[in-house]
Design an enzyme around this catalytic site. Sequence first.
Site, PDB file in Angstrom:
ATOM      1  N   LYS A   1      -0.898  54.696  13.013  1.00  0.00           N
ATOM      2  CA  LYS A   1      -1.008  56.158  13.118  1.00  0.00           C
ATOM      3  C   LYS A   1      -1.951  56.697  12.040  1.00  0.00           C
ATOM      4  O   LYS A   1      -2.817  57.527  12.327  1.00  0.00           O
ATOM      5  CB  LYS A   1       0.385  56.806  13.007  1.00  0.00           C
ATOM      6  CG  LYS A   1       0.328  58.328  13.097  1.00  0.00           C
ATOM      7  CD  LYS A   1       1.675  59.004  12.976  1.00  0.00           C
ATOM      8  CE  LYS A   1       1.476  60.495  12.721  1.00  0.00           C
ATOM      9  NZ  LYS A   1       2.734  61.205  12.441  1.00  0.00           N
TER      10      LYS A   1
ATOM     11  N   ASP B   1      -0.274  70.683   4.593  1.00  0.00           N
ATOM     12  CA  ASP B   1       0.139  71.633   5.606  1.00  0.00           C
ATOM     13  C   ASP B   1      -0.488  71.179   6.919  1.00  0.00           C
ATOM     14  O   ASP B   1      -1.671  70.867   6.957  1.00  0.00           O
ATOM     15  CB  ASP B   1      -0.392  73.016   5.205  1.00  0.00           C
ATOM     16  CG  ASP B   1       0.383  74.105   5.896  1.00  0.00           C
ATOM     17  OD1 ASP B   1       1.614  74.074   5.830  1.00  0.00           O
ATOM     18  OD2 ASP B   1      -0.262  74.961   6.521  1.00  0.00           O
ATOM     19  N   SER B   2       0.317  71.128   7.971  1.00  0.00           N
ATOM     20  CA  SER B   2      -0.230  70.617   9.224  1.00  0.00           C
ATOM     21  C   SER B   2       0.306  71.393  10.406  1.00  0.00           C
ATOM     22  O   SER B   2       1.236  72.188  10.273  1.00  0.00           O
ATOM     23  CB  SER B   2       0.065  69.122   9.365  1.00  0.00           C
ATOM     24  OG  SER B   2       1.356  68.813   8.916  1.00  0.00           O
TER      25      SER B   2
HETATM   26  P1  ITT Z   1       6.628  70.606   4.261  1.00  0.00           P
HETATM   27  O1  ITT Z   1       7.843  70.581   3.392  1.00  0.00           O
HETATM   28  O2  ITT Z   1       5.575  69.606   3.826  1.00  0.00           O
HETATM   29  O3  ITT Z   1       6.046  71.992   4.498  1.00  0.00           O
HETATM   30  P2  ITT Z   1       7.124  70.713   7.131  1.00  0.00           P
HETATM   31  O4  ITT Z   1       7.730  69.705   8.080  1.00  0.00           O
HETATM   32  O5  ITT Z   1       7.722  72.083   7.087  1.00  0.00           O
HETATM   33  O6  ITT Z   1       7.126  70.035   5.682  1.00  0.00           O
HETATM   34  P3  ITT Z   1       4.571  71.917   7.872  1.00  0.00           P
HETATM   35  O7  ITT Z   1       4.987  73.242   7.362  1.00  0.00           O
HETATM   36  O8  ITT Z   1       3.227  71.386   7.495  1.00  0.00           O
HETATM   37  O9  ITT Z   1       5.598  70.764   7.456  1.00  0.00           O
HETATM   38  O10 ITT Z   1       4.734  71.949   9.460  1.00  0.00           O
HETATM   39  C1  ITT Z   1       4.157  70.983  10.213  1.00  0.00           C
HETATM   40  C2  ITT Z   1       4.715  71.011  11.627  1.00  0.00           C
HETATM   41  O11 ITT Z   1       3.872  70.205  12.433  1.00  0.00           O
HETATM   42  C3  ITT Z   1       6.105  70.396  11.725  1.00  0.00           C
HETATM   43  O12 ITT Z   1       6.762  70.898  12.872  1.00  0.00           O
HETATM   44  C4  ITT Z   1       5.788  68.924  11.907  1.00  0.00           C
HETATM   45  O13 ITT Z   1       6.831  68.204  12.568  1.00  0.00           O
HETATM   46  C5  ITT Z   1       4.532  68.998  12.772  1.00  0.00           C
HETATM   47  N1  ITT Z   1       3.655  67.880  12.439  1.00  0.00           N
HETATM   48  C6  ITT Z   1       2.806  67.779  11.387  1.00  0.00           C
HETATM   49  N2  ITT Z   1       2.236  66.585  11.332  1.00  0.00           N
HETATM   50  C7  ITT Z   1       2.733  65.903  12.381  1.00  0.00           C
HETATM   51  C8  ITT Z   1       2.545  64.604  12.836  1.00  0.00           C
HETATM   52  O14 ITT Z   1       1.769  63.741  12.196  1.00  0.00           O
HETATM   53  N3  ITT Z   1       3.206  64.223  13.923  1.00  0.00           N
HETATM   54  C9  ITT Z   1       4.019  65.060  14.572  1.00  0.00           C
HETATM   55  N4  ITT Z   1       4.280  66.313  14.197  1.00  0.00           N
HETATM   56  C10 ITT Z   1       3.629  66.729  13.100  1.00  0.00           C
END
Ligand code: ITT
Length: 185
Positions: A165, A66-67
Site C-alpha cells: 500500500k 491530514d488526509s
Molecule cells: P488524525 O488523528 O491523524 O487526524 P484521523 O483518522 O482523524 O486521524 P484525518 O482527520 O486525516 O485522520 O481523516 C482522514 C479520513 O480519511 C479518515 O476517515 C480516514 O479513515 C480516511 N483515510 C485517510 N487515509 C486513508 C487511507 O490510507 N485509507 C483509507 N482511508 C483513509
Amino acid sequence: MRLRFVTGNEGKVREAREYFDGIAEIEQVSFDYTEVQADSIEEIAARGAREAFASLDGDDPVFVEDSGLAIDALSGFPGPYSAYVEDTLGIERVWSLAADEENRRARFRSVIAYASGDRSDPDVETFTGSVAGTLVSPRGDGGFGYDPIFAYNGTTMAEMGTEEKNAISHRGRAFAAFAEWLSQI
Ligand code: ITT
C-alpha cells in the site's frame, strides 16, 4: 532519528513505522491540535504541526498528517469531511452513493506537516501525495478507513499489505517526499 507522529489513527502509525523502518523511529503522540479554517490543507496541517510542537514537552521534531477521499462524481465529497463521514455514514453507505454513479473515480490526498528546530519559532515543511483509483464494493480486511472500497489497478487497498500500500498510496507518496527531504538535511 526520532520523530513524533501526532495522530490518533493507528493505521497511519503502522504505515509510518513500515515506511521509516531503518530511517527513523516513529513515536505516536496524542494531541488534539486545532483544525483551523484556512485556504489550503497545507496551511491547516502546518498550523497543526506548529501548535503541537509548541504545546508538547520535548524537542524531538513532530509531524501531523491530514488526509481524505474525494469522489469525482460527487464533486469531491467527502473531502475535508472524510473522517466525519466515515464515522457517521460508514464506508458501505459511501460506496452505495458511488454505486449509483457511472463514474466511480476517486482520489486520496495526504499532506504531512513537519515542525522542527526552535519550539517558539519552528521551521515547518509540508509534503503531499495523492493517488487516483476506483470505488468498488467492499473487499479485503487489511488497511483502515475507506481502504476496502478503494481499488488501485483492480486491488483494493484493504487487500494489500502495508508495504504494498505504501508503494502506491497518497500517504506513501507523501512519506517518500518527506524521507527524501530528511535525507538532505
Ligand atoms: P488524525 O488523528 O491523524 O487526524 P484521523 O483518522 O482523524 O486521524 P484525518 O482527520 O486525516 O485522520 O481523516 C482522514 C479520513 O480519511 C479518515 O476517515 C480516514 O479513515 C480516511 N483515510 C485517510 N487515509 C486513508 C487511507 O490510507 N485509507 C483509507 N482511508 C483513509
